[in-house]
Design an enzyme around this catalytic site. Structure first.
Site, PDB file in Angstrom:
ATOM      1  CE1 TYR A 117      -4.184   7.374   0.878  1.00  0.00           C
ATOM      2  CE2 TYR A 117      -3.199   7.500   3.056  1.00  0.00           C
ATOM      3  CZ  TYR A 117      -3.804   6.759   2.056  1.00  0.00           C
ATOM      4  OH  TYR A 117      -4.017   5.413   2.228  1.00  0.00           O
ATOM      5  CG  HIS A 134      -5.582  -3.479   0.951  1.00  0.00           C
ATOM      6  ND1 HIS A 134      -4.878  -3.192  -0.197  1.00  0.00           N
ATOM      7  CD2 HIS A 134      -5.176  -2.576   1.892  1.00  0.00           C
ATOM      8  CE1 HIS A 134      -4.077  -2.155   0.021  1.00  0.00           C
ATOM      9  NE2 HIS A 134      -4.237  -1.775   1.276  1.00  0.00           N
ATOM     10  CG  ASP A 139      -2.010   1.009   1.239  1.00  0.00           C
ATOM     11  OD1 ASP A 139      -3.015   0.858   0.527  1.00  0.00           O
ATOM     12  OD2 ASP A 139      -1.830   1.990   1.971  1.00  0.00           O
ATOM     13  NE  ARG A 140      -0.160   6.566   1.034  1.00  0.00           N
ATOM     14  CZ  ARG A 140      -0.428   7.323  -0.045  1.00  0.00           C
ATOM     15  NH1 ARG A 140      -1.243   6.886  -0.992  1.00  0.00           N
ATOM     16  NH2 ARG A 140       0.145   8.501  -0.184  1.00  0.00           N
TER      17      ARG A 140
END
Length: 294
Positions: free
Chosen positions: A214, A274, A109-110
Site C-alpha cells: 500500500y 467488492h 483490487d490490489r
C-alpha cells in the site's frame, strides 16, 4: 489441525520469479493461459470458483502475490520491493517459468493494480486484461477527497512512513483485516468461515509486506503512472472493467476514468459487493469469457 483450504483439482507449486522471491501458485486446467491475481485482504483462494469454471477451457494460474499468502515476503529497504512494476515483473516471470510467453490477465483490487501495470510494462505478454473493482492509482488518489474519502482510511494509514502503521495493525490484525471482509461484502456467506480464517491467518503473517504494498501506491507507483500518462502510454489490449456503483458516492465517472487508459474498454457496473469473484462467480467467469472472445 485442519489443513489450509485449496482450489480442488489444482496443483500447487512454488515458482522462482526473482532473486530470493518465489510465488506460491495454484495451476489447473488446460488450454490458453489465464492468470488471476487476488486482492486485499485475500489470497489466491478468492478465485476458487472462477478458476474451477475457467479451467474447463483454459490453463488457469492463481498465484499469491509477493508479500501475501504463502508467497515470499522480501524486505523493502528502498520502497521498490512492492512497487506494482516489481510485482508485474513477478507475474511475467511466473508465466514464463510455466511455459507461457503470452497470457490473459485478470486482477481484483490490489491484484488489478498489478495487472494494470503488467499491461503497461509488458504489452507483448498480455493478450487480454480485466480489472475488478478498482481505479488506476493516479485516479484513485484524485477522487478520494472530502468526507467520502473516509471509506479509504486504510490507504492513508498505510501510506505513512515505516513504523507506526505496522505497529498499529499488528496489535489487532484480525480486527483490522476482518473489518474489510465484513464492510465490503454484500453477501457474508460468500466467504465461508474456513476461507475467512485462511485469509486472516495469511494477513496476520504478512503485516509488513501488505503495508509496503500500500505504501508503494502512495509513492513509487504514482511516479510510474504519472510518467506513463505524460508519455501518452495506454493499454493496447482489450480491457474489461467490472465495478460496483461507488462512483456516485465519491462523485466520479469510473468508465470515463478508465477509458483514458484503455481505448479498447468494456466497462460494466455490477450488483454485488467488492468481493465479486466470491459473491457472483458465475457473472465474473462469464465476463472473463466475453473478454477472451474479443
Amino acid at each position: 489441525m485442519a489443513s489450509e483450504p485449496t482450489i480442488p483439482g489444482f496443483q500447487y507449486q512454488r515458482v522462482q520469479v526473482a532473486e530470493g522471491v518465489a510465488l506460491n501458485a495454484a495451476v489447473g486446467g488446460s488450454g490458453s493461459p489465464v492468470v488471476l491475481l487476488h486482492g486485499f485482504p485475500q489470497t489466491h483462494l478468492m478465485w476458487r470458483h472462477v478458476a474451477a469454471d475457467l479451467a474447463t477451457e483454459h490453463t488457469v494460474i492463481c498465484p499469491d502475490l509477493r508479500g501475501y499468502g504463502a508467497s515470499d515476503k522480501p524486505a523493502d529497504p528502498d520502497g521498490t520491493a512492492y512497487s506494482k512494476r516489481t510485482m508485474a515483473a513477478d507475474i511475467v516471470a511466473l508465466a514464463r517459468a510455466l511455459g507461457h510467453e503470452r497470457f490473459a490477465l485478470a486482477g481484483h483490487d490490489r491484484g488489478a493494480l498489478v495487472a494494470f501495470r503488467t499491461g503497461l510494462d509488458h504489452p507483448e505478454a498480455v493478450t487480454h486484461l480485466a480489472c475488478l473493482d478498482v481505479l488506476p492509482t493516479l485516479e484513485m488518489w484524485q477522487v478520494m477527497q472530502g468526507t467520502g474519502a473516509a471509506v479509504g482510511f486504510h490507504l492513508y494509514l498505510m501510506a505513512q512512513p515505516p513504523g507506526l502503521p505496522e505497529e498499529l495493525i499488528a496489535a489487532a490484525p484480525d480486527a483490522f483485516f476482518g473489518h474489510f471482509l465484513d464492510l465490503w461484502s454484500l453477501d457474508p456467506a460468500a466467504i465461508t468461515p474456513e476461507v475467512r480464517a485462511a485469509y486472516l491467518t495469511a494477513c496476520r503473517a504478512a503485516v509488513p509486506s501488505i503495508v509496503a504494498d500500500y505504501r508503494a501506491s502512495a509513492a513509487v507507483d504514482v511516479v510510474h503512472d504519472q510518467a506513463d500518462r505524460d508519455a501518452g502510454h495506454r493499454l493496447r489490449m482489450p480491457v474489461s472493467v467490472l465495478q460496483q456503483d461507488w462512483g456516485a458516492a465519491l462523485g466520479f465517472d469510473a468508465e470515463a476514468l478508465w477509458s483514458a487508459w484503455a481505448p479498447a474498454l468494456t466497462h460494466r457496473t455490477v450488483r454485488c459487493g467488492h468481493f465479486m469473484a466470491e459473491e457472483d462467480p458465475g457473472l465474473v467467469a462469464a465476463e472473463l469469457r466475453r473478454l477472451l472472445a474479443r
